[in-house]
Design a protein around this motif. Sequence first.
Motif, short mmCIF file in Angstrom:
data_model
loop_
_atom_site.label_atom_id
_atom_site.label_comp_id
_atom_site.label_asym_id
_atom_site.label_seq_id
_atom_site.Cartn_x
_atom_site.Cartn_y
_atom_site.Cartn_z
N GLY A 187 75.06 51.44 30.14
CA GLY A 187 76.08 51.88 29.19
C GLY A 187 75.45 52.52 27.97
N ALA A 188 76.27 53.20 27.17
CA ALA A 188 75.79 53.86 25.95
C ALA A 188 74.63 54.81 26.25
N ASN A 189 74.80 55.59 27.33
CA ASN A 189 73.77 56.57 27.72
C ASN A 189 72.41 55.93 27.93
N GLY A 190 72.42 54.75 28.55
CA GLY A 190 71.17 54.09 28.89
C GLY A 190 70.62 53.17 27.82
N LYS A 191 71.30 53.10 26.67
CA LYS A 191 70.84 52.20 25.60
C LYS A 191 71.38 50.78 25.77
N GLY A 192 72.36 50.63 26.66
CA GLY A 192 72.91 49.32 26.94
C GLY A 192 74.19 49.03 26.17
N ALA A 193 75.06 48.25 26.79
CA ALA A 193 76.31 47.84 26.15
C ALA A 193 76.65 46.42 26.55
N LEU A 194 77.37 45.74 25.68
CA LEU A 194 77.92 44.41 25.97
C LEU A 194 79.43 44.51 26.04
N LEU A 195 80.01 43.90 27.07
CA LEU A 195 81.45 43.73 27.16
C LEU A 195 81.71 42.27 26.81
N THR A 196 82.42 42.04 25.70
CA THR A 196 82.42 40.70 25.11
C THR A 196 83.77 40.02 25.01
N SER A 197 84.88 40.75 25.26
CA SER A 197 86.19 40.14 25.07
C SER A 197 86.28 39.59 23.66
N ASP A 198 86.72 38.32 23.49
CA ASP A 198 86.66 37.73 22.15
C ASP A 198 85.71 36.55 22.10
N ILE A 199 84.76 36.52 23.04
CA ILE A 199 83.63 35.60 22.89
C ILE A 199 82.82 36.06 21.68
N ILE A 200 82.64 37.38 21.58
CA ILE A 200 82.15 38.04 20.37
C ILE A 200 83.24 39.05 20.01
N THR A 201 83.97 38.82 18.94
CA THR A 201 85.14 39.64 18.63
C THR A 201 84.79 40.79 17.70
N VAL A 202 85.12 41.99 18.14
CA VAL A 202 84.99 43.16 17.27
C VAL A 202 86.20 43.17 16.33
N VAL A 203 85.94 43.11 15.03
CA VAL A 203 87.03 43.02 14.05
C VAL A 203 87.56 44.41 13.72
N GLN A 204 88.61 44.47 12.91
CA GLN A 204 89.28 45.74 12.63
C GLN A 204 88.36 46.78 12.01
N ASP A 205 87.43 46.36 11.19
CA ASP A 205 86.50 47.30 10.55
C ASP A 205 85.60 47.99 11.56
N ARG A 206 85.29 47.29 12.65
CA ARG A 206 84.47 47.76 13.77
C ARG A 206 82.99 47.96 13.42
N ARG A 207 82.61 47.59 12.22
CA ARG A 207 81.18 47.52 11.91
C ARG A 207 80.67 46.09 12.07
N TYR A 208 81.58 45.16 12.29
CA TYR A 208 81.24 43.76 12.31
C TYR A 208 81.87 43.07 13.52
N VAL A 209 81.34 41.88 13.79
CA VAL A 209 81.95 41.02 14.80
C VAL A 209 82.18 39.64 14.20
N SER A 210 82.97 38.83 14.90
CA SER A 210 83.27 37.49 14.41
C SER A 210 83.35 36.53 15.58
N PHE A 211 83.41 35.25 15.26
CA PHE A 211 83.42 34.19 16.27
C PHE A 211 84.41 33.12 15.83
N MET A 212 85.25 32.66 16.76
CA MET A 212 86.21 31.61 16.44
C MET A 212 86.37 30.68 17.64
N ARG A 213 86.73 29.44 17.35
CA ARG A 213 87.14 28.55 18.44
C ARG A 213 88.58 28.88 18.83
N SER A 214 89.45 29.04 17.83
CA SER A 214 90.82 29.46 18.09
C SER A 214 91.18 30.59 17.14
N TYR A 215 91.63 31.70 17.70
CA TYR A 215 92.05 32.83 16.87
C TYR A 215 93.45 32.62 16.30
N PRO A 216 94.46 32.29 17.11
CA PRO A 216 95.80 32.13 16.53
C PRO A 216 95.91 30.95 15.57
#
Length: 255
Positions: A187-216
């Motif tokens: 992925g990413a033209n050979g640089k590699g990619a992670l598909l993370t769902s919300d195990i590692i959550t991409v937040v709205q800003d998209r420069r950061y990620v977050s982690f939670m036990r429960s999101y709702p």
Amino acid sequence: MENFICVQCGTQFGEAEEPPSRCPICEDERQFVRHTGQEWTTLRRLAANHHNRIEDEAHRLLGIGTEPEFGIGQRALLLQSPGGNLLWDCISLLDHETIAEVNARGGIRAIAISHPHFYSSMVEWAECFDAQIFLHSADREWVMRPAGAGPPIQFWEGSTLSLWDELTLVNCGGHFQGGTVLHWPTGANGKGALLTSDIITVVQDRRYVSFMRSYPNIIPLGASAIRRIVETIEPFPFEQIYGGWWQANVLADGK
């Protein structure tokens, strides 16, 4: 007999004449029961007033999500790889249009799912495409519909599982004990990619990620669990991160 689907979380249950009395996934502290009470639907009823949006999230990475939004609202990703296509995560709705679109891209060799909130109608998809399902064994108790006529569910153990074309499932824990991400080395033209769902959550800003036990329910994940996630993915090179919702992606400097 019907395979009833929980309206709140989108999980499909085993065949029954009447809807289940409860949804264990929604009753868990990481999810919640609707304020108006438990509600159920079926695949046929869902298809009557919903459809799937199907569009590319990246080259060889096809997003599939239901509109109007249903359940938790995630979109799945069809990773198109030379050795066979992998469906990452899953959604509740499977209709004729979706089947045709997926078959036009080579079908599905296997399905791998990050955690129980996205098990949805995985058995329906697996039987339709004659696909193997890979789930981490630590989350076995959350399977609400056992495999039927199709291939049996493969419950894998340990920290990693190598698939084909150097794709690797990585058990990070966190949100669920069996929480899993997928490393896609080309992925990413050979640089590699992670598909993370919300195990590692991409937040709205998209420069950061977050982690939670429960999101709702806004239950934070402990520091030791977060350190474990970071340490587990450290050996894998990646430039991009693809989260669990449309455009919830870090497209540069992901690591």
